[in-house]
Scaffold this active site. Structure first.
Site, PDB file in Angstrom:
ATOM      1  N   LYS A 196      99.801  31.085  78.440  1.00  0.00           N
ATOM      2  CA  LYS A 196     101.057  30.438  78.795  1.00  0.00           C
ATOM      3  C   LYS A 196     101.559  29.705  77.563  1.00  0.00           C
ATOM      4  O   LYS A 196     100.906  28.778  77.063  1.00  0.00           O
ATOM      5  CB  LYS A 196     100.851  29.463  79.951  1.00  0.00           C
ATOM      6  N   ARG A 206     112.804  23.601  85.173  1.00  0.00           N
ATOM      7  CA  ARG A 206     112.632  22.139  85.225  1.00  0.00           C
ATOM      8  C   ARG A 206     113.775  21.497  86.003  1.00  0.00           C
ATOM      9  O   ARG A 206     113.587  20.485  86.677  1.00  0.00           O
ATOM     10  CB  ARG A 206     112.455  21.577  83.819  1.00  0.00           C
ATOM     11  N   ARG A 219     105.214  20.123  75.851  1.00  0.00           N
ATOM     12  CA  ARG A 219     103.882  20.500  76.315  1.00  0.00           C
ATOM     13  C   ARG A 219     103.065  21.179  75.216  1.00  0.00           C
ATOM     14  O   ARG A 219     102.123  21.911  75.502  1.00  0.00           O
ATOM     15  CB  ARG A 219     103.995  21.455  77.502  1.00  0.00           C
ATOM     16  N   GLU A 235      91.749  32.752  75.160  1.00  0.00           N
ATOM     17  CA  GLU A 235      92.067  32.071  76.415  1.00  0.00           C
ATOM     18  C   GLU A 235      91.714  32.951  77.619  1.00  0.00           C
ATOM     19  O   GLU A 235      91.152  32.480  78.607  1.00  0.00           O
ATOM     20  CB  GLU A 235      93.568  31.722  76.469  1.00  0.00           C
ATOM     21  N   LYS A 250     102.789  34.593  80.226  1.00  0.00           N
ATOM     22  CA  LYS A 250     104.040  33.912  80.564  1.00  0.00           C
ATOM     23  C   LYS A 250     104.615  33.217  79.339  1.00  0.00           C
ATOM     24  O   LYS A 250     103.855  32.539  78.650  1.00  0.00           O
ATOM     25  CB  LYS A 250     103.745  32.888  81.657  1.00  0.00           C
ATOM     26  N   SER A 276     112.269  31.537  84.463  1.00  0.00           N
ATOM     27  CA  SER A 276     113.618  31.111  84.843  1.00  0.00           C
ATOM     28  C   SER A 276     114.651  31.341  83.740  1.00  0.00           C
ATOM     29  O   SER A 276     115.777  31.761  84.017  1.00  0.00           O
ATOM     30  CB  SER A 276     113.588  29.634  85.247  1.00  0.00           C
ATOM     31  N   TYR A 315     112.385  36.048  89.597  1.00  0.00           N
ATOM     32  CA  TYR A 315     113.449  35.543  90.465  1.00  0.00           C
ATOM     33  C   TYR A 315     114.354  36.676  90.941  1.00  0.00           C
ATOM     34  O   TYR A 315     115.200  36.460  91.799  1.00  0.00           O
ATOM     35  CB  TYR A 315     114.249  34.446  89.728  1.00  0.00           C
TER      36      TYR A 315
END
Ligand code: PBG
Length: 326
Positions: A196, A206, A219, A235, A250, A276, A315
């Site tokens: 990610k 958000r 982040r 990972e 992602k 998004s 979406y």
């Protein structure tokens, strides 16, 4: 001289093209992200994710019914709590909004569709980070793991078939697997957000969940650096060793190289999250008449499968599934 090789021969008719297609996209490959708001009187539109809303419990049930009807493979729930606190307690409160929604969906739709829960603290913390903060304001990895374990239990107890840790804390999959196994939830699946990236493409999300990271923060101290490719393999290997059942990359379109690496390295199912911002870009350009939004959606989702994903979180799930089924 005439050419000896004629690849165009196989492109002549729609039937030939369909017969030789290497990749197919079906409603059952798709997972719809859905937002559920606490204490809402009616669904609330999300401007930057056009066509999506913060659902009430009732509208969520109806939406999932429509997705079942369209043959969509799964849904993943995100909660929008009415209050937030330093430790994100809404994420693991048995009465928290996602837990309530999960148990209603279990009763209404059973196993007609795979019900997943995003597992993170950011929607529930007052500072908007994915974990709890230490004295210096950094995210405390190991203190956060204990809260993720509690959230996993709360979600599994409420009926989640799949939990999806998205916070990028070290050891999160292992902590969750242990907590689930010790409490009789051996069958709860873990879909790990393994690779990610810290991405500019999460902006509309958000807004959808009312998250603002304190002090204009970001982040980057826990999500991956987009300059790195091989780091994702590390990972993913750690997540597999800790008990992940499905690995996810992602965002999707800007990380198809990573997805393709996963497909050649690992033999577990792979997912990718068309996020998004990826959705919003297509919608915005289509609204201006600059692209054919439906055609671009199909092209992007199919490309994600071609690169190696079996599962696509998007979406577009409902509209694409309805178009494919029509
Ligand atoms: C974290 C989470 C995020 C998304 C999914 N899970 C936000 C973030 O990492 O900041 C983003 C999804 C999207 O943009 O569609 N709970």
């Amino acid at each position: 001289m005439f050419p000896v090789e004629r690849p165009r021969r196989l492109r002549r008719t729609p039937a030939l093209r369909r017969l030789v297609a290497e990749t197919t996209l079906s409603p059952s490959d798709l997972v719809a992200p859905l937002f559920v708001g606490e204490g809402l009187e009616s669904p609330r539109a999300i401007a930057s994710v056009p066509g999506h809303v913060q659902h009430t419990l009732a509208s969520l049930r109806d939406e999932v019914g429509a997705l079942v009807g369209a043959g969509v493979g799964g849904v993943i729930l995100f909660g929008v709590p009415s209050t937030k606190d330093e430790v994100g307690s809404g994420a693991y409160d048995p009465e928290g909004i996602v837990q309530v929604a999960l148990s209603e969906l279990r009763d209404a739709h059973g196993d007609d569709i795979v019900v997943m829960a995003d597992l993170c603290l950011d929607e529930y913390t007052s500072h908007g980070h994915c974990g709890v903060l230490d004295a210096r304001g950094g995210v405390d990895n190991d203190a956060t793991l204990e809260l993720y374990a509690r959230a996993a239990l709360a979600q599994a107890n409420a009926g989640a078939a799949v939990v999806a840790p998205s916070g990028m804390m070290d050891g999160q999959v292992g902590a969750i697997r242990r907590a689930l196994d010790e409490s009789g939830h051996q069958d709860t699946v873990i879909l790990a957000y393994s690779a990610k990236y810290a991405s500019g493409l999460y902006g509309p999300f958000r807004e959808a969940v009312n998250v603002e990271i304190a002090g204009g923060g970001d982040r980057r101290a826990y999500q991956q650096d987009y300059r790195n490719r091989r780091e994702s393999l590390r990972e993913a290997r750690l997540d597999l060793d800790e008990g992940a059942d499905i690995l996810m990359v992602k965002p999707a379109m800007t990380y198809l190289d990573v997805l393709s690496d996963f497909a050649s390295e690992f033999d577990v199912p792979l997912a990718a999250y068309h996020v998004s911002g990826e959705y919003a870009m297509v919608k915005a350009a289509a609204e201006r008449g600059w692209i054919d939004g439906h055609a671009v959606a199909l092209e992007q989702l199919t490309a994600i499968k071609r690169a190696g994903a079996q599962i696509v979180l998007t979406y577009f799930a409902r509209e694409v599934a309805e178009a494919l089924g029509a």
